[in-house]
Design an enzyme around this catalytic site. Sequence first.
Site, PDB file in Angstrom:
ATOM      1  N   GLY A  40      -4.836  -7.652   0.557  1.00  0.00           N
ATOM      2  CA  GLY A  40      -2.901  -7.087   0.427  1.00  0.00           C
ATOM      3  C   GLY A  40      -2.778  -6.668  -0.524  1.00  0.00           C
ATOM      4  O   GLY A  40      -1.127  -5.892  -0.866  1.00  0.00           O
ATOM      5  N   GLU A  51      -9.926 -10.470   0.246  1.00  0.00           N
ATOM      6  CA  GLU A  51     -10.746  -9.829   1.403  1.00  0.00           C
ATOM      7  C   GLU A  51      -9.602  -8.120   0.572  1.00  0.00           C
ATOM      8  O   GLU A  51      -8.476  -8.022   1.643  1.00  0.00           O
ATOM      9  CB  GLU A  51     -10.244 -10.371   2.845  1.00  0.00           C
ATOM     10  CG  GLU A  51     -10.881 -11.205   3.284  1.00  0.00           C
ATOM     11  CD  GLU A  51     -10.504 -11.949   4.503  1.00  0.00           C
ATOM     12  OE1 GLU A  51      -9.234 -11.416   4.870  1.00  0.00           O
ATOM     13  OE2 GLU A  51     -11.395 -12.661   5.235  1.00  0.00           O
ATOM     14  N   GLY A  63      -8.843  -4.658   0.725  1.00  0.00           N
ATOM     15  CA  GLY A  63      -9.567  -3.733   1.639  1.00  0.00           C
ATOM     16  C   GLY A  63      -7.976  -2.346   0.722  1.00  0.00           C
ATOM     17  O   GLY A  63      -9.533  -1.501   0.356  1.00  0.00           O
ATOM     18  N   ARG A  64      -7.306  -1.698   1.540  1.00  0.00           N
ATOM     19  CA  ARG A  64      -6.552  -0.769   0.833  1.00  0.00           C
ATOM     20  C   ARG A  64      -6.727  -0.979  -1.535  1.00  0.00           C
ATOM     21  O   ARG A  64      -7.433   0.404  -1.851  1.00  0.00           O
ATOM     22  CB  ARG A  64      -5.034  -1.515   0.661  1.00  0.00           C
ATOM     23  CG  ARG A  64      -3.999  -0.047  -0.035  1.00  0.00           C
ATOM     24  CD  ARG A  64      -2.265  -0.431  -0.388  1.00  0.00           C
ATOM     25  NE  ARG A  64      -2.262  -1.414   1.655  1.00  0.00           N
ATOM     26  CZ  ARG A  64      -1.705  -0.422   3.078  1.00  0.00           C
ATOM     27  NH1 ARG A  64      -2.196   1.139   2.405  1.00  0.00           N
ATOM     28  NH2 ARG A  64      -1.629  -1.094   3.654  1.00  0.00           N
ATOM     29  N   ARG A 102      -0.454   7.608   9.190  1.00  0.00           N
ATOM     30  CA  ARG A 102       0.672   6.390   8.726  1.00  0.00           C
ATOM     31  C   ARG A 102       1.937   6.420   8.680  1.00  0.00           C
ATOM     32  O   ARG A 102       3.130   6.030   8.423  1.00  0.00           O
ATOM     33  CB  ARG A 102       0.391   5.896   6.585  1.00  0.00           C
ATOM     34  CG  ARG A 102      -1.741   5.195   7.107  1.00  0.00           C
ATOM     35  CD  ARG A 102      -1.748   4.600   5.231  1.00  0.00           C
ATOM     36  NE  ARG A 102      -0.887   3.593   5.440  1.00  0.00           N
ATOM     37  CZ  ARG A 102       0.320   3.550   4.237  1.00  0.00           C
ATOM     38  NH1 ARG A 102       0.322   3.847   3.068  1.00  0.00           N
ATOM     39  NH2 ARG A 102       0.470   2.474   4.198  1.00  0.00           N
ATOM     40  N   TYR A 113       4.349   4.042   9.693  1.00  0.00           N
ATOM     41  CA  TYR A 113       4.827   3.261   9.378  1.00  0.00           C
ATOM     42  C   TYR A 113       5.506   2.800   8.311  1.00  0.00           C
ATOM     43  O   TYR A 113       6.241   2.378   7.878  1.00  0.00           O
ATOM     44  CB  TYR A 113       3.829   2.547   8.885  1.00  0.00           C
ATOM     45  CG  TYR A 113       2.698   1.492   8.879  1.00  0.00           C
ATOM     46  CD1 TYR A 113       2.586   0.472   9.835  1.00  0.00           C
ATOM     47  CD2 TYR A 113       1.140   2.054   8.146  1.00  0.00           C
ATOM     48  CE1 TYR A 113       1.130   0.028  10.145  1.00  0.00           C
ATOM     49  CE2 TYR A 113       0.267   1.711   8.628  1.00  0.00           C
ATOM     50  CZ  TYR A 113      -0.149   0.697   9.552  1.00  0.00           C
ATOM     51  OH  TYR A 113      -1.179   0.257  10.119  1.00  0.00           O
ATOM     52  N   CYS A 120       2.224  18.694  18.620  1.00  0.00           N
ATOM     53  CA  CYS A 120       3.871  18.479  18.798  1.00  0.00           C
ATOM     54  C   CYS A 120       3.872  17.535  19.575  1.00  0.00           C
ATOM     55  O   CYS A 120       4.036  16.701  19.921  1.00  0.00           O
ATOM     56  CB  CYS A 120       2.981  18.977  20.422  1.00  0.00           C
ATOM     57  SG  CYS A 120       2.416  21.042  20.545  1.00  0.00           S
ATOM     58  N   TYR A 125      -6.712   2.950   4.930  1.00  0.00           N
ATOM     59  CA  TYR A 125      -6.253   3.745   6.398  1.00  0.00           C
ATOM     60  C   TYR A 125      -5.418   4.857   6.753  1.00  0.00           C
ATOM     61  O   TYR A 125      -5.021   5.330   7.190  1.00  0.00           O
ATOM     62  CB  TYR A 125      -4.858   2.468   6.712  1.00  0.00           C
ATOM     63  CG  TYR A 125      -5.278   1.565   6.153  1.00  0.00           C
ATOM     64  CD1 TYR A 125      -6.188   0.567   7.189  1.00  0.00           C
ATOM     65  CD2 TYR A 125      -4.942   0.880   5.074  1.00  0.00           C
ATOM     66  CE1 TYR A 125      -6.648  -0.748   6.919  1.00  0.00           C
ATOM     67  CE2 TYR A 125      -5.597  -0.584   4.801  1.00  0.00           C
ATOM     68  CZ  TYR A 125      -5.769  -1.446   6.017  1.00  0.00           C
ATOM     69  OH  TYR A 125      -6.398  -2.293   5.407  1.00  0.00           O
TER      70      TYR A 125
HETATM   71  C1  LIG Z   1      -6.509  -5.643   6.955  1.00  0.00           C
HETATM   72  C2  LIG Z   1      -6.902  -6.697   6.177  1.00  0.00           C
HETATM   73  C3  LIG Z   1      -7.996  -6.962   5.610  1.00  0.00           C
HETATM   74  C4  LIG Z   1      -7.015  -6.112   4.098  1.00  0.00           C
HETATM   75  O1  LIG Z   1      -5.392  -6.014   4.235  1.00  0.00           O
HETATM   76  P1  LIG Z   1      -5.397  -4.317   2.589  1.00  0.00           P
HETATM   77  O2  LIG Z   1      -4.161  -5.109   3.005  1.00  0.00           O
HETATM   78  O3  LIG Z   1      -5.990  -3.242   2.823  1.00  0.00           O
HETATM   79  O4  LIG Z   1      -5.767  -5.627   1.650  1.00  0.00           O
HETATM   80  C5  LIG Z   1      -8.200  -8.179   4.226  1.00  0.00           C
HETATM   81  N1  LIG Z   1      -8.472  -9.260   6.281  1.00  0.00           N
HETATM   82  C6  LIG Z   1      -7.783  -9.201   7.056  1.00  0.00           C
HETATM   83  C7  LIG Z   1      -8.325 -10.287   8.261  1.00  0.00           C
HETATM   84  C8  LIG Z   1      -6.877  -7.614   7.264  1.00  0.00           C
HETATM   85  O5  LIG Z   1      -7.145  -7.892   8.791  1.00  0.00           O
END
Ligand SMILES: *Cc1c(COP(=O)(O)O)cnc(C)c1O
Length: 423
Positions: free
Chosen positions: A234, A277, A279-280, A316, A320, A352, A381
């Site tokens: 996150g 974990e 991601g972004r 996005r 969002y 469209c 994303y």
């Molecule tokens: C999507 C997700 C992440 C990554 O979230 P980011 O905001 O991209 O860092 C980590 N853990 C779980 C379980 C997720 O679903």
Amino acid sequence: MTSFLQNSNFFEGNNPENIAKDFGTPVYVYNEKILRDRMSKVAKVITKYPYTANYSVKANTNIHILKLALEEGLNCDAMSVGEITLLLKAGFPVERIFFVPNNVSSDELQFALEKGVMTSLDSLSQLELFGKTCDSMNIQPENRKCAVRINPGVGAGHHEKVVTGGKKTKFGIAEYDIPQIFLIAAKYNIRIAGINQHIGSLFMDPQPYLDAVKNLLRIAHDFKDLDFIDFGGGYGIPYHKLDDEKDFPMEDFKARLEPILDEFVKSYGKAPLFKSEPGRFCVAEASVILGRVHATKENSGIQFAGTDVGMNVLVRPSMYDSHHDIEILRNGNVVPRESDKLIEQTVTGNICESGDILAKNRPLPKINEGDLICVLDTGAYGWSMCSTYNSRPRPAEVLICADGSVKQIRRKETIEDLLNLFD
Ligand SMILES: *Cc1c(COP(=O)(O)O)cnc(C)c1O
């Protein structure tokens, strides 16, 4: 005013018009140096104790980017059989993959068990299904282990749709159900090797995450002898960087995290493997989308710039209400954002849908037909949420390598590809 493209030397000397000519628009363009920089930063969030950063690959599953993550020493989180398969193909050994699904079938759990991928179960019923699947496969007792995802009862994030912890979200097992976890585990002879959580996506203030870490560590005392504790992802990135928004304060975050871990290790009696974990954070800032302006018009006083970056290419903003900074390129050069010359314009795509809007009433230099627009921070994303809505094939992805060369890392989909799904 700032230009991210110029300050970061994003195109490494390549003329974006040539990239547009060679690969067509819209096109996702990645910068290898930025990718490696962000990946190496998250790999070092915890240095005092055993730690791995699991790149959450749903943010971007391009196999070439997965290979960079492998080289940068990251482990990975997969959400599906498809993502596990991509990771294996990218060269990840099974022990560096963590399967964090929700609401999966016994067949999907069986796939992970056959490969030997550690899995986290997201509900009591999924844990029960995991146990039954182990029974039906005659899994040996020493291989009957898994993790469980805890819903910490708190969440954080930039939009209601991305808050994943908290009493009303669909994720995880509530704390009051922990005794049930042990009953099910005992019934199927399963060892709970790890616990994980994920409170939500995109926070710039570390405090809610640190609170959630403390909370999970408190809960961890209910579980004896955990191999690992995973705090989730996150970490945010500055989507308003053209207005000088600051980076996520990684150093400050690390300094505040360490004493919390110290205290836990003392009371728990050992340091399990800690995980996060992200991601972004790993990929978002490493990509832009180049798109072409095909039309401009005024409707009832609103200036519209019509581009080929539709909501099928980047969802996005419409999904969002996300903000993505935009820079304008003319003849391959960034049009400077001189504050007295900015005009409110609404930048739209070619789908469209009236919701197909990239930026609403955004002060930008006057956009002309034929300009390129460059949408920033699209590496997370972005392509991974592309669709073929309006029967528009998905765009190519190219990588600007550390040596400045431009390499295609995914070809553009074709209409033929779409037709091939029909018998
Ligand atoms: C999507 C997700 C992440 C990554 O979230 P980011 O905001 O991209 O860092 C980590 N853990 C779980 C379980 C997720 O679903």
